[in-house]
Design a protein around this motif. Structure first.
Motif, PDB file in Angstrom:
ATOM      1  N   CYS A 114       0.845  -1.210   0.000  1.00 13.07           N
ATOM      2  CA  CYS A 114       0.000   0.000   0.000  1.00 13.07           C
ATOM      3  C   CYS A 114       0.878   1.257   0.000  1.00 13.07           C
ATOM      4  N   PRO A 115       0.805   2.071  -1.055  1.00  5.83           N
ATOM      5  CA  PRO A 115       1.738   3.197  -1.167  1.00  5.83           C
ATOM      6  C   PRO A 115       1.556   4.270  -0.110  1.00  5.83           C
ATOM      7  N   THR A 116       0.341   4.420   0.414  1.00  2.00           N
ATOM      8  CA  THR A 116       0.109   5.514   1.354  1.00  2.00           C
ATOM      9  C   THR A 116       0.016   5.032   2.792  1.00  2.00           C
ATOM     10  N   ALA A 118      -2.232   3.305   3.906  1.00  2.00           N
ATOM     11  CA  ALA A 118      -3.637   3.310   4.321  1.00  2.00           C
ATOM     12  C   ALA A 118      -3.988   1.963   4.923  1.00  2.00           C
ATOM     13  N   SER A 119      -3.351   0.915   4.429  1.00  2.00           N
ATOM     14  CA  SER A 119      -3.519  -0.410   5.029  1.00  2.00           C
ATOM     15  C   SER A 119      -2.460  -0.561   6.096  1.00  2.00           C
ATOM     16  N   VAL A 129      -7.938  -0.875   7.031  1.00  2.00           N
ATOM     17  CA  VAL A 129      -7.721   0.104   5.965  1.00  2.00           C
ATOM     18  C   VAL A 129      -8.271   1.436   6.468  1.00  2.00           C
ATOM     19  N   CYS A 134      -6.906   5.856   1.926  1.00  2.00           N
ATOM     20  CA  CYS A 134      -6.794   5.008   0.735  1.00  2.00           C
ATOM     21  C   CYS A 134      -7.048   5.843  -0.524  1.00  2.00           C
ATOM     22  N   ILE A 135      -6.155   5.699  -1.513  1.00  2.00           N
ATOM     23  CA  ILE A 135      -6.334   6.452  -2.759  1.00  2.00           C
ATOM     24  C   ILE A 135      -6.996   5.581  -3.840  1.00  2.00           C
ATOM     25  N   GLY A 136      -7.327   4.355  -3.478  1.00  2.00           N
ATOM     26  CA  GLY A 136      -8.036   3.501  -4.432  1.00  2.00           C
ATOM     27  C   GLY A 136      -7.183   2.990  -5.561  1.00  2.00           C
ATOM     28  N   CYS A 137      -5.901   2.732  -5.271  1.00  2.00           N
ATOM     29  CA  CYS A 137      -5.020   2.248  -6.346  1.00  2.00           C
ATOM     30  C   CYS A 137      -5.205   0.755  -6.618  1.00  2.00           C
ATOM     31  N   ARG A 138      -5.752   0.028  -5.622  1.00  2.00           N
ATOM     32  CA  ARG A 138      -6.073  -1.408  -5.762  1.00  2.00           C
ATOM     33  C   ARG A 138      -4.853  -2.334  -5.779  1.00  2.00           C
ATOM     34  N   CYS A 140      -3.296  -3.389  -3.280  1.00  2.00           N
ATOM     35  CA  CYS A 140      -3.499  -4.357  -2.198  1.00  2.00           C
ATOM     36  C   CYS A 140      -4.344  -5.544  -2.658  1.00  2.00           C
ATOM     37  N   ARG A 149     -10.175  -8.631  -0.340  1.00  2.00           N
ATOM     38  CA  ARG A 149     -10.467  -7.202  -0.448  1.00  2.00           C
ATOM     39  C   ARG A 149     -11.363  -6.895  -1.647  1.00  2.00           C
ATOM     40  N   VAL A 174     -10.753   0.746  -1.144  1.00  2.00           N
ATOM     41  CA  VAL A 174     -10.735  -0.695  -0.978  1.00  2.00           C
ATOM     42  C   VAL A 174     -11.020  -1.017   0.480  1.00  2.00           C
TER      43      VAL A 174
END
Ligand code: SF4
Ligand code: SF4
Lengths: 243, 398
Positions: A114-116, A118-119, A129, A134-138, A140, A149, A174
């Motif tokens: 997870c890049p941010t 958020a997870s 999460v 979460c930026i919703g990049c998916r 994860c 998920r 997510v």
């Protein structure tokens, strides 16, 4: 079900974490929720022999408790917990039915990727999460081998019989099973476990693995248990008996 | 030896027509973005199994191509291929244009693009994505710096060009590793994914450079020595063979371990086999090599253009194959068992992209195109007369 109340009391500031997950509380949520006590390690033990294929008490209860909608679109419906049927290809065993949910892995690849951040994993092992981060990049979803998920593909609203204590599912982010963290922090068992008990199946047990006197600790010592895809090294914390 | 650098004359009606067309594509992409924003990703073909779809294919293909676009610059700066020195500016600029186009698509397809600021504030250093963000930003800076040295401070060109070259290798390894590091997906997980992506970037970057150079020189009525195109053709042949080699090694290793029999058989014979055989192997490698090695076709600029166009198509097919096949193959949660559930466990995924995704992807291409057009119009990126140094000849012809 049983959950060891003694250890729940020991969670200390963890109730604040439940509050942090409530709607309206924003970016700080991740930091606060990681402050849960590190003395517990929540886990689940599922006895597949007690889980009948026509029972969906756990999945129904999860939907209701966590406002998880069904869109009527099988490709995009959200499943925090789902019933799976497995058939031995060589026919040596009868078909087995079992629930599968987020395994709250010790080494969760979803958290690694997870890049941010958020997870994240709480100190008590619950993987969450932060839906406000979460930026919703998916990514994860690509990394989780349990398909635990789901992206929320459509806008959602609180159902008429929904649970106002839990936020609605956020479009474009997510989400997944939280082990009903708001209940755990309040000293209750996850909704699925409670429902399984009520349905007199008694197939699901939830508790603190770090407490040697908890029922789950005793059971995992006494009976042979397995986790799904242990070979991947994720150290999943949903254990199965009779698999 | 290099003639004056020039800007391409912008008064031609064709130039403005092209600008308007590309602008139109960007406008449509903006509309598609808002449409997906408002109604959610449910209006795309993506679902809970194929979570990355057509926009990601466009984005990653462009990012991979961007690093390859630097080939012309690297060939001259590092490998002393003097005949390509005149294209150094073009090469660095094109890399930036493609990078921006690709990143734009990636950004606009996020579930919550409004939170981009967050992504810049919080870096999770164990995430391959975070690394890639750093790698892309760094690459863009280096390319711009490289470009600047070529304009203003040529004594630094070599050192900056070398840094950019090194960076692009790391960058493309990083892009490949977005997939390669994922243990859970049999199709993705491999140490060779990074190097394969590098080979693909070399071939597609060279191919797109050939296409743009020839087209630009022709449209602007400028002069280019054919030998330059044939020199690039030879590089393209080499890079295509490199891709083929990596693909072969990967299949060889995977078929050697029984754990991969099922998934590899599925890739080569399953519902997406057409993408591999038809797109990657036939259209992307065999056909362009057939043309480029052919003594008639391979020795014409038209033939080289066809070969290059096919190599670009092949690159898109490669990215599409990795992405879609990788996600479609069902998770094997219970080896030895058949699995079923309401969440489609045990079933291969299906994915059919929808119009908004296509429009978004094309929007990224259009952004790159616009940046390129404005670049050649306002910056002196290209030599007025592209000729080869005295005494230089194409070392090999089919
Ligand atoms: S089961 Fe999946 S979502 Fe849950 S912690 Fe493990 S990797 Fe993450
Ligand atoms: S979709 Fe959200 S939770 Fe998943 S990796 Fe991206 S930012 Fe993290």
């Amino acid at each position: 079900m049983t959950m060891d109340r003694r250890s729940v009391l020991g969670l200390g500031g963890a109730v604040a974490a439940g509050v942090a997950l409530a709607p309206g509380v924003h970016l700080i949520a991740a930091t606060q929720t990681t402050e849960a006590s590190g003395s517990s390690r929540w886990a689940m033990l599922i006895d597949v022999n007690k889980c009948s294929s026509d029972c969906n008490a756990c999945t129904d209860a999860c939907r209701k408790e966590n406002n998880v909608p069904l869109f009527g679109d099988p490709d995009r419906d959200i499943h925090w917990i789902r019933k799976i049927e497995i058939r031995d290809k060589e026919g040596r065993r009868p078909t087995v039915s079992l629930p599968v949910l987020c395994n709250h892995c010790e080494n969760p690849p979803c958290v690694h990727v997870c890049p941010t951040a958020a997870s994240f994993v709480r100190k008590d092992g619950i993987v969450l999460v932060d839906k406000h981060r979460c930026i919703g990049c998916r990514y994860c979803m690509i990394a989780c081998p349990y398909k635990a998920r789901s992206l929320v593909y459509f806008p959602t609203e609180l159902p008429a019989d929904g649970n106002p204590d839990v936020p609605i599912r956020g479009k474009g982010v997510v989400e997944k099973c939280t082990f009903c963290v708001h209940r755990v922090d309040a000293g209750l068992a996850p909704a699925c476990v409670e429902a399984c008990d009520k349905a007199s199946e008694g197939a699901m047990l939830f508790g603190d693995l770090n407490d040697p006197t908890s029922e789950i600790s005793k059971r995992v010592r006494e009976v042979a248990t397995k986790a799904i895809r242990e070979d991947l090294g994720l150290k999943p914390h949903v254990h199965y008996q009779g698999l | 030896m290099i003639s004056e650098f020039t800007t391409v004359e912008g008064r031609l009606p064709a130039f403005y027509t092209l600008l308007i067309i590309l602008g139109g594509f960007v406008g449509m992409a903006a509309a598609a973005f808002f449409y997906v924003e408002i109604y959610g990703h449910g209006v795309t073909g993506m679902n809970n199994k194929v979570v990355w779809g057509l926009p990601h294919i466009f984005a990653i293909a462009m990012l991979v191509m961007a690093s390859g676009a630097l080939n012309l610059g690297s060939m001259s700066t590092i490998f002393a291929a003097k005949q390509f020195k005149q294209f150094g500016r073009f090469s660095a600029y094109l890399a930036v244009a493609l990078l921006i186009g690709g990143l734009a698509v990636l950004l606009f397809d996020l579930g919550r693009p409004d939170r981009m600021l967050l992504a810049m504030m919080y870096y999770n250093f164990s995430s391959m994505f975070s690394w890639n963000v750093i790698l892309y930003t760094g690459f863009m800076m280096l390319c711009l710096l490289y470009l600047w040295t070529m304009f203003e401070a040529q004594k630094y060109t070599k050192v900056v060009g070398s840094a950019a070259f090194f960076w692009r290798l790391v960058l493309t390894t990083g892009t490949g590793s977005i997939f390669g590091v994922i243990h859970a997906r049999e199709v993705f997980h491999s140490a060779i994914t990074g190097p394969t992506f590098i080979a693909v970037s070399l071939s597609s970057g060279t191919a797109v450079s050939i296409l743009l150079l020839v087209a630009t020189y022709k449209a602007a009525g400028l002069e280019m020595d054919k030998k330059l195109v044939f020199g690039l053709r030879n590089a393209l042949i080499f890079f295509l063979l490199l891709v083929l080699y990596f693909l072969f090694v990967e299949k060889f290793v995977k078929f050697y371990s029984p754990a991969f029999y099922d998934v590899e058989t599925w890739i080569l014979t399953g519902p997406l086999a057409w993408l591999y055989w038809g797109g990657v192997i036939l259209a992307g490698i065999v056909a362009p090599l057939g043309i480029l090695f052919n003594s008639t076709l391979g020795n014409t600029v038209k033939g080289v253009m066809w070969g290059s166009a096919l190599a670009v198509i092949g690159e898109f097919a490669f990215v599409a194959h990795v992405l879609i096949a990788g996600q479609s193959y069902p998770f094997n949660m219970f080896p030895g068992y058949e699995v079923s559930s309401v969440f489609q466990d045990g079933m291969a995924a299906t994915y059919s992209p929808t119009l908004p995704e296509l429009v978004l992807g094309l929007g990224g291409v259009a952004i790159a195109g616009l940046i390129y057009l404005l670049g050649i119009r306002f910056l002196r990126l290209l030599p007025e007369k592209a000729v080869v140094p005295k005494g230089w000849d194409v070392p090999w012809n089919p």
